[in-house]
Motif scaffolding. Structure first.
Motif, short mmCIF file in Angstrom:
data_model
loop_
_atom_site.label_atom_id
_atom_site.label_comp_id
_atom_site.label_asym_id
_atom_site.label_seq_id
_atom_site.Cartn_x
_atom_site.Cartn_y
_atom_site.Cartn_z
N LEU A 1 44.33 48.95 51.60
CA LEU A 1 43.73 49.41 50.36
C LEU A 1 44.78 49.50 49.26
O LEU A 1 44.58 48.99 48.15
CB LEU A 1 43.16 50.81 50.57
CG LEU A 1 41.67 50.93 50.86
CD1 LEU A 1 41.27 52.38 50.83
CD2 LEU A 1 40.87 50.14 49.85
N MET A 2 45.90 50.15 49.57
CA MET A 2 46.96 50.32 48.59
C MET A 2 47.43 48.97 48.07
O MET A 2 47.77 48.82 46.90
CB MET A 2 48.15 51.04 49.21
CG MET A 2 47.87 52.46 49.62
SD MET A 2 48.20 53.62 48.28
CE MET A 2 49.98 53.76 48.36
N LEU A 3 47.44 47.99 48.99
CA LEU A 3 47.96 46.68 48.61
C LEU A 3 46.99 45.92 47.71
O LEU A 3 47.32 44.87 47.20
CB LEU A 3 48.30 45.86 49.85
CG LEU A 3 49.57 46.28 50.59
CD1 LEU A 3 49.72 45.51 51.87
CD2 LEU A 3 50.79 46.09 49.72
N SER A 4 45.76 46.43 47.54
CA SER A 4 44.85 45.70 46.67
C SER A 4 45.00 46.14 45.21
O SER A 4 44.20 45.75 44.38
CB SER A 4 43.41 45.81 47.16
OG SER A 4 43.07 47.13 47.38
N ALA B 1 35.46 51.43 49.99
CA ALA B 1 36.67 52.20 50.21
C ALA B 1 37.53 52.25 48.94
O ALA B 1 38.07 53.30 48.59
CB ALA B 1 37.48 51.61 51.36
N VAL B 2 37.61 51.14 48.24
CA VAL B 2 38.37 51.09 47.00
C VAL B 2 37.77 52.08 46.00
O VAL B 2 38.48 52.86 45.37
CB VAL B 2 38.36 49.66 46.41
CG1 VAL B 2 38.83 49.67 44.97
CG2 VAL B 2 39.23 48.74 47.24
N ALA B 3 36.45 52.06 45.88
CA ALA B 3 35.78 52.94 44.93
C ALA B 3 36.06 54.39 45.26
O ALA B 3 36.36 55.20 44.37
CB ALA B 3 34.27 52.66 44.95
N VAL B 4 35.98 54.73 46.53
CA VAL B 4 36.23 56.11 46.94
C VAL B 4 37.66 56.51 46.60
O VAL B 4 37.91 57.58 46.02
CB VAL B 4 35.98 56.29 48.46
CG1 VAL B 4 36.40 57.68 48.90
CG2 VAL B 4 34.52 56.04 48.78
N LEU B 5 38.60 55.63 46.91
CA LEU B 5 40.01 55.92 46.66
C LEU B 5 40.25 56.16 45.18
O LEU B 5 40.90 57.14 44.78
CB LEU B 5 40.89 54.77 47.17
CG LEU B 5 42.38 55.03 47.08
CD1 LEU B 5 42.80 56.01 48.16
CD2 LEU B 5 43.17 53.74 47.22
N VAL B 6 39.72 55.26 44.36
CA VAL B 6 39.93 55.38 42.92
C VAL B 6 39.34 56.69 42.41
O VAL B 6 39.96 57.42 41.63
CB VAL B 6 39.32 54.16 42.19
CG1 VAL B 6 39.32 54.40 40.69
CG2 VAL B 6 40.08 52.91 42.54
N PHE B 7 38.14 57.00 42.88
CA PHE B 7 37.48 58.24 42.47
C PHE B 7 38.35 59.45 42.82
O PHE B 7 38.62 60.30 42.00
CB PHE B 7 36.12 58.35 43.15
CG PHE B 7 35.40 59.63 42.86
CD1 PHE B 7 34.63 59.77 41.70
CD2 PHE B 7 35.48 60.71 43.73
CE1 PHE B 7 33.98 60.95 41.42
CE2 PHE B 7 34.82 61.90 43.45
CZ PHE B 7 34.07 62.02 42.29
N LEU B 8 38.80 59.46 44.08
CA LEU B 8 39.57 60.60 44.55
C LEU B 8 40.85 60.77 43.76
O LEU B 8 41.18 61.85 43.29
CB LEU B 8 39.89 60.46 46.04
CG LEU B 8 38.71 60.65 46.98
CD1 LEU B 8 39.14 60.47 48.42
CD2 LEU B 8 38.10 62.04 46.78
#
Lengths: 690, 318, 302
Positions: free
Chosen positions: C136-139, B18-25
């Protein structure tokens, strides 16, 4: 029983060599932001070896503080303890250094606290916590301590002690945790156990188990017990001697029979008369003590009960009262000038309105006001196991429950925690949408939508007077809101008038409408809750434990108020409570629930007099009656075991796992609710055979 | 415990995904055309063809899903793309600097814990006394003073007393640990003040909370030695929230070093981070954000496992 | 008989409500904090009247590069490399710090509060989704999040206020506020007085606005105070890195940027005072925020 009599004989003697604890002029003061509160004011008493002493009083009377100060467990910075002496077996524990005191704690004096859920350390094993005093005081090795801990756990009735030793508190139920606390208290075989409201947080059947255990063990080992409680039934059932406290002072003390049979202080009399009694037929108003206890920051001079006392004379306000020997018994002492008069006249000093004696009757010829049939309420239990995944299951909080309420009738719904009684009330109000079943109100079938049509006719009063009022709104705003929203009274002038009337009706003053909830006492807040319900002129009020958070004397005021309102306005109540005596007092009809199902329904006197279901019988057995004479004669069977988990209820009859009369047929299927009298039904296999 | 740990460890994978997807987006979709930003930011007028050519070269003309696919399969192999500035692989750029930042973070943590525990405990045990007030003011100060300014003050202090700037992180800890420590102690101190203040405040409030718990009274009623009451019954419970804060702050430190590394001119990922923004190197920025977030996820995992070890209520959760 | 009032308590005078006087008495540190905040606020508002110089006035003769700029009667706190008066720049810098601090904290907290309340109300899948997104934001560390926002949004200045910086600082506050407000709102929704309102048939809108929101104002205010301090700190850090406010706008962080090694020795005042200003400002907000929490809601955990 034999030991008990011996004890009371012993208590009657005035020999001093068997005095274990001698408290002389104990005083405890707390420094507060705006002054000093004297929470315990020069109290003196003695405890003999092996004696069972109860300290009784309402909240804030100083009973707990006085107990904690014996152990010197109060925060040293805030509390100042002074005393002429507190002699424990010849040692003055008020003046010895803390290091010496520590050696006594847990070794010769133990303490059991009210909240079993928070009194054990969550990160240490049960074994560790039981072993701790053994290792500290008796110098045992860990292995020795463990062997002893297992013995202790077996002694207090914890099954499979060896396996449970390495477990943690959260794996134990409330009742089991309290047994652990008792095991810790007994570990070093102390001379004195102080139990501070040990069963207040527990259900009535568990309460009976714990108290029997405490009584039994203390007698067997000759341990003296000081029990702090507000429950007069418990006092009557277990205590040899009683100290009654009011506003930081002991106002009366004596043997249990002195206090219960011949109370000589107007406060004691009032207290005893304001408790509803399970063993008395229904009807009649409770005696109430008007007003509130004084503020201890600034106590009035003279007798502290003066302002509330029905027989107060002007002289009472001028001179302090001290404990004086009361006629009849040398053990009996009372702090009242007019104790002789009080002793003679007893309950008569409290005027009860004779015109309203006798219970209101219910006309059942018409249609019922509320008809609940086959109500079911399931809650899904789920907990997260992953980001978007979770475990899902369901709990049957209410399982096929049916009953009727007629106009002007009070139906009591009684049962232990988790029996589903609150869920029934919430489902009727549609605060939770019921899973299935029919609810008809005033011949209107109630569902998610139609509930809006009857909201005004169906009101609710909650248990907790502290959180049932919005802290950000004044009393006036709280009462005005429904009138405004539902456009019952559009003229603001008339609305204010109406609010004043409502306040007066529930025994408050109109000027209180600009107060905020936190500025009122618990009883006053509950009155506001009632006023809010009344403002809609409802036909039915669902009362969810409306008095269980209140002190006995305030409880009586609220019960009387509810009864008066019913008589005057013809309101019907669904009265949900766990206190059998209160339910008996107020209800025309009583419904007993266990694990989501109805066990027995009946007209009050009949159901309490001749219970047909073993669970009802057990509940009644477990609840003590505030009269030592009756308690002494009573033969009770204490229900064993604990409430099964509602997630996984037993097969067949849900009560079968704890039932003393269980037979093979009990587990085969759910028993029907059978008619056993005109208004009396019970669901038990044994009745079917008859 | 094992069950809990396994479940907790498995949870890391969807989180990282999920982190990877968020960063990509965030970095690909939101900002519009990164090449244009980059090239115009470098000054001068850039022709549309040039931009087109650059886009083609960097694979930005591919459809978004294809880019995402390339990006996602690159990740497990540690392929974070190529820096738009140095043209070296992002993983190399980060890899060569992360050790320094990590060392600094660990050093600050050790310092912070060493300072915070006595401060927090004393403040709680002597609540309401002058000592408590002094410690509270010191710790409130800790979250008020900017760490980069504290760094500058330390440098100033060093200049005044030693007559020269403290030498900066140039020696590896494996070659010459003492010099290395001497070099890093200054930046570690400047970050550690804030860190220790946060931990000390947490420790103080959780000790106070725990000491008012019923089970502390039970322990005293048992006649347990006061020291044991505080250490065995109190501290162990008070540690639970404190461990969380230490972990959280450690994870955030990797980001927080951004400013401190600039002050001390340390060549860690913090400085790289600033450089990537200044140079509009969005590939590098993406890699760095991903790295920091990944660190957070793993530190969080460690904290949760530690928590479970300390708290049986979590350990026995099914 | 119900007309007979059953409490024999006589007409007692109105109970005392807590006043500002009580706050001063019980929270002296918080009082000091709010006094300092007010002083800074006044200085910022009346900066042109208070400051001895225009903050952008350049006077090379007073530059430390030429050996000048020492604190003196003319320049009480000295002058910077361009010979600009440091005291005046600090006073005008308070405008930047306080306005960015207040707006970003207010925007971040408000959006967070709305998201948190909504999440608590809708529950179910919406709630779950929002919660996961917040996790997620908090990470991402606050400053990392802020820098990313600055990196991807073009610079926008409206009425001399750097919108970019405000947004960059506000965004990291959103998930933090949302989480706290959500848990508060969830706790309130289960309270009997909300049940009573529902049993009275009040609309959802009324329940939210009359019964829930007024009871989350305390955590909202406490959080906002704390976040203003953090925002000031963040603005200083960003400006120091050259990613925040840009010259010639006076900003405390900016005043520390680009100070090279030479000045450490020759002009320490250039380093000392701007840092003191940031520290004092943040310290004041922290003091006040802490006391506000003790005063309004001691059990609140941020």
């Amino acid at each position: 029983m034999a030991v008990k009599k011996q004890n009371s004989k012993k208590a009657g003697r005035t020999v001093t060599e068997d005095v274990l604890l001698d408290v002389k002029n104990l005083r405890v003061e707390f420094k507060m932001k705006n002054g000093v509160v004297r929470a315990v004011d020069d109290i003196s008493y003695q405890v003999r070896k092996g004696e069972f002493l109860a300290v009784v009083g309402e909240s804030g009377c100083g009973k707990s503080v006085s107990a904690l100060s014996l152990m010197r467990l109060l925060p040293e910075k805030a509390a100042t303890i002074t005393a002429d002496h507190i002699l424990f077996d010849g040692i003055d524990i008020s003046s010895i250094p803390m290091s010496e005191m520590r050696k006594l704690r847990g070794r010769r004096i133990s303490m059991i606290f009210q909240e079993p859920m928070t009194s054990l350390n969550p990160v240490l094993t049960i074994g560790d916590q039981i072993c701790e005093p053994l290792i500290t005081h008796l110098g045992m090795s860990e292995e020795q301590a463990e062997v002893r801990a297992i013995e202790l756990m077996a002694m207090v009735g914890i099954p499979e002690p060896k396996n449970r030793l390495p477990q943690y508190p959260h794996q134990f139920s409330g009742g089991m945790r309290q047994r652990v606390m008792i095991a810790i208290g007994l570990a070093c075989e102390p001379d004195l156990i102080i139990a501070d409201e040990p069963t207040t947080a527990l259900d009535v059947t568990i309460q009976a188990q714990i108290l029997e255990l405490l009584k039994d063990i203390s007698q067997r080992l000759g341990i003296a017990v000081i029990m702090i409680t507000h429950n007069l039934g418990v006092v009557a059932a277990y205590a040899d001697n009683v100290n009654v406290m009011y506003a930081a002072q002991i106002i009366e003390k004596g043997t249990a029979s002195d206090i219960f049979a011949n109370p000589a202080h107007p406060y004691s009399i009032g207290l005893l008369r304001s408790v509803p009694r399970m063993d008395k037929p229904r009807g009649g108003r409770l005696a109430t003590i008007d007003g509130l206890p004084p503020n201890l920051m600034n106590p009035p001079s003279g007798c502290r009960f003066y302002a509330r006392c029905p027989m107060a004379q002007e002289s009472c306000a001028k001179t302090d009262q001290s404990l004086q020997e009361t006629k009849g018994s040398e053990m009996h002492q009372t702090a009242c000038y007019f104790s002789e008069k009080a002793l003679k006249e007893g309950a008569l000093i409290y005027e009860t309105d004779v015109s309203v004696q006798g219970s209101s009757t219910v006309d059942k010829s018409g249609e019922p006001l509320l008809s609940v049939s086959s109500l079911r309420q399931e809650f899904s239990v789920s907990f997260r196991t992953g980001w978007f995944s979770s475990y899902n299951g369901s709990v049957k909080a209410v399982d096929d429950v049916s009953f009727d309420i007629y106009p002007g009738e009070t139906v009591g719904l009684v049962g232990e925690s988790g029996c589903g009684k609150t869920s029934v009330g919430r489902a009727i109000l549609h605060l939770n949408d019921p899973t299935s079943g029919k609810i008809a109100f005033d011949n209107l079938s109630i569902n998610k939508k139609s509930i809006a049509l009857v909201r005004q006719d169906m009101q609710v009063i909650f248990q907790d007077p502290f959180s049932s009022l919005n802290p950000r709104m004044t009393i006036g705003e709280i009462l005005e809101e429904p009138l405004k929203v539902h456009n019952i009274e559009s003229d603001p002038e008339k609305r204010l008038q109406r609010i004043s009337e409502l306040l007066v009706k529930v025994g408050l003053y109109p000027y209180m409408s600009d107060r905020y909830p936190h500025e009122l006492s618990g009883g006053q807040r509950q009155r506001v809750g009632i006023a809010r319900a009344l403002s809609m002129e409802p036909k039915l009020i669902i009362c969810d434990e409306p008095v269980s958070a209140l002190d006995v004397s305030v409880q009586a005021q609220i019960i009387n108020l509810l009864e008066d309102l019913q008589r005057e306005l013809g309101i019907a109540y669904l009265f949900i409570a766990h206190d059998l005596a209160v339910v008996k007092h107020i209800s025309h009809k009583v419904v007993v629930m266990y694990l989501g199902q109805i066990m027995e329904v009946g007209e009050g006197d009949q159901l309490y007099g001749e219970p047909k279901h073993p669970y009802t019988q057990a509940l009644l057995d477990a609840a003590p009656i505030p009269d030592p004479e009756i308690e002494r004669k009573r033969k009770r069977s204490i229900l064993k075991g604990e409430l099964p988990s509602p997630i996984n209820p037993p097969n067949g009859c849900v009560f079968s796992t704890r039932c003393p009369k269980v037979v093979a047929a009990c587990t085969s299927g759910r028993p029907e609710l059978l008619r056993v009298g005109t208004e009396h039904m019970a669901s038990c296999v044994l009745l079917d055979e008859r | 415990m094992l069950q809990y740990a396994l479940r907790r460890i498995l949870l890391v994978f969807p989180t990282l995904f999920a982190v990877a997807v968020l960063v990509f987006l965030v970095l690909r979709v939101v900002p519009g055309d990164i090449v244009e930003i980059k090239m115009t930011a470098e000054g001068g007028i850039v022709s549309q063809e040039e931009i087109e050519r650059e886009r083609e070269r960097l694979g930005l003309n591919e459809p978004l899903y294809k880019q995402f696919f390339t990006y996602m399969i690159g990740l497990p192999r540690g392929d974070l793309g190529v820096s738009l500035w140095t043209e070296r692989p992002v993983s190399q750029e980060i890899g060569s600097r992360i050790a320094l930042s990590f060392e600094l973070a660990i050093l600050s943590t050790i310092l912070a814990v060493l300072i915070a525990f006595p401060l927090g405990t004393l403040s709680a045990l002597y609540r309401g006394t002058v000592l408590d007030y002094v410690i509270r003011i010191i710790t409130i100060g800790g979250i008020a003073v900017p760490s980069f300014w504290l760094g500058m003050l330390l440098i100033m202090f060093a200049i005044t007393f030693f007559g020269k700037l403290p030498p900066l992180g140039t020696v590896s800890i494996f070659d010459d640990p003492l010099t290395n420590l001497y070099q890093l102690i200054w930046p570690a101190l400047s970050v550690g003040y804030r860190y220790s203040s946060v931990v000390a405040r947490m420790l103080r409030s959780s000790i106070l909370e725990v000491l008012s718990e019923d089970y502390i009274r039970t322990a005293r009623a048992k006649g347990v030695f006061e020291r044991l009451v505080i250490v065995k019954h109190g501290m162990r419970n008070a540690l639970l929230p404190t461990v969380t804060v230490i972990g959280l702050e450690f994870a955030f430190l990797l980001g927080g070093l951004v400013v401190t590394e600039s002050v001390f001119n340390l060549n860690g990922i913090g400085k790289l981070f600033v450089d990537s923004v200044v140079r509009n190197d969005l590939n590098l920025l993406q890699g760095l954000v991903l790295t920091v977030a990944t660190c957070f996820v793993f530190v969080n995992l460690i904290v949760d496992l530690l928590y479970a070890a300390l708290d049986p209520r979590i350990r026995y959760q099914k | 008989m119900t007309t007979k009032i059953q409490t024999n308590e006589k007409m007692v005078e109105k109970p005392k409500r807590r006043t500002i006087g009580d706050f001063i008495k019980q929270q002296p540190l918080g009082f000091i904090g709010i006094v300092m905040i007010i002083i800074m606020f006044l200085a910022a508002v009346f900066a042109p009247y208070v400051a001895p110089y225009d903050p952008t006035d350049i006077d090379f003769m007073a530059s430390p590069a030429l050996g000048g700029g020492q604190p003196s009667i003319e320049h009480p706190l000295g002058a910077d490399a361009f010979g600009r008066d440091i005291l005046s720049r600090l006073i005008f810098g308070a405008r930047t710090a306080l306005s960015i601090g207040f707006f970003s904290a207010f925007i971040g907290c408000s959006i967070g509060a709305i998201i948190g309340t909504a999440s608590a109300f809708f529950g179910g899948k919406v709630d779950l989704l929002i919660q996961r997104f917040i996790d997620l934001m908090l990470s991402f560390p606050i400053i990392v999040l802020a820098i990313v926002v600055i990196a991807i949004f073009p610079k926008t200045v409206i009425f001399g206020i750097d919108v970019n910086v405000i947004v960059a600082i506000a965004i990291p506050f959103i998930p933090k506020t949302a989480r706290v407000i959500r848990s508060q709102a969830l706790a309130i929704v289960t309270l009997p007085y909300v049940d009573a309102a529902r049993a009275n048939g009040f609309s959802a809108k009324r329940i939210i606005f009359r019964h829930v929101l007024p009871n989350v104002t305390a955590p909202f205010l406490i959080m906002m105070t704390a976040f203003i301090g953090q925002a000031i700190l963040l603005e200083a850090s960003l400006s120091y890195l050259g990613l925040g406010v840009v010259e010639p706008t006076p900003s405390w962080g900016l005043m520390l940027a680009g100070v090279n090694a030479d000045y450490y020795r020759s002009a320490p005042w250039m380093i000392l005072y701007p840092g003191v200003a940031v520290s004092v400002a943040v310290f004041s907000f922290n003091l006040f925020g802490d006391s506000l929490r003790d005063w309004l809601d001691p059990k609140l955990k941020l």
